[in-house]
Design an enzyme around this catalytic site. Structure first.
Site, mmCIF file in Angstrom:
data_model
loop_
_atom_site.group_PDB
_atom_site.id
_atom_site.type_symbol
_atom_site.label_atom_id
_atom_site.label_comp_id
_atom_site.label_asym_id
_atom_site.label_seq_id
_atom_site.Cartn_x
_atom_site.Cartn_y
_atom_site.Cartn_z
ATOM 1 C CE LYS A 54 26.897 5.942 -10.217
ATOM 2 N NZ LYS A 54 27.997 5.309 -9.458
ATOM 3 C CB SER A 71 26.434 5.028 -3.333
ATOM 4 O OG SER A 71 27.599 5.333 -2.598
ATOM 5 C CG ASP A 72 30.253 8.054 -8.164
ATOM 6 O OD1 ASP A 72 30.116 7.130 -8.988
ATOM 7 O OD2 ASP A 72 31.205 8.850 -8.194
ATOM 8 C CD GLN A 73 34.655 4.591 -2.306
ATOM 9 O OE1 GLN A 73 35.022 3.598 -2.921
ATOM 10 N NE2 GLN A 73 34.404 4.577 -1.017
ATOM 11 N N GLY A 108 29.652 9.915 -2.180
ATOM 12 C CA GLY A 108 28.367 10.598 -2.232
ATOM 13 C C GLY A 108 27.269 9.563 -2.082
#
Length: 195
Positions: A54, A71-73, A108
């Protein structure tokens, strides 16, 4: 910072609101990436890989340095990645499964510098311990807050706090999708001072 663009690679209203807390100008762009997990990819590997992709996918002005935040979750119950519920029935099912138990969130976060082509990536872990709730309490919560687009089926910044017995982690913002304490340190390495 006048020759630098700060970019949030996200269309999430929650991540935008979190980044606004830092009172620095930024532009939010839609990251174009396939979020499908790779075969045998752990949750931790998935969120750090997607955060990196991203961050590297968004550029605003190629004549300036772009500092891009990705960001990733994911939410994990019994070693299974749980997605956004998208509707009332799924939200009730997710919360019923979490009832009286601990679930883990992995977030992340990546900061990419377009000039140096360097991308720093960090992983934040946060554990949520749910109170023992009755079926009617779960349904009442879902009907009041309608957390259909939130991993884990709750909004910790709202009424969701009533679902919890204990929170364990370094930064409660990571539950909403952007660990600001970690991000501040990462931005300072790029020469962006928050204070």
């Amino acid at each position: 910072m006048q020759h630098t663009n700060l970019i949030l690679a996200s269309t999430s209203i929650y991540r935008k609101a979190l980044l606004n807390k830092l009172a620095i100008p930024f532009t939010a762009l839609d990251p174009q990436c396939d979020e499908t997990p790779l075969p045998n990819e752990s949750a931790q590997q998935l969120v750090t890989r997607l955060a990196r992709i991203k961050a590297q996918s968004c550029q605003l002005d190629l004549t300036k340095t772009n500092i891009v935040i990705g960001s990733d979750q994911v939410c994990i119950i019994d070693d299974e990645i749980i997605g956004k519920p998208l509707n009332r029935a799924n939200a009730i099912t997710q919360l019923s499964r979490s009832n009286g138990r601990s679930i883990t969130f992995y977030t992340g976060i990546a900061v990419y510098n377009s000039t140096t082509n360097q991308c720093d990536v960090e992983l934040d872990t946060f554990i949520v311990r749910f109170r023992k709730l009755s079926p009617s309490q779960i349904e009442n919560y879902v009907d009041k807050e309608q957390p259909f687009y939130c991993a884990g089926s709750f909004k910790s910044e709202g009424l969701g706090i009533a679902l919890f017995e204990r929170l364990e982690g370094n930064d409660p913002n990571s539950l909403i999708g952007l660990p600001l304490i970690t991000l501040i340190n990462m931005l300072e390495k790029q020469g962006i001072a928050i204070l």
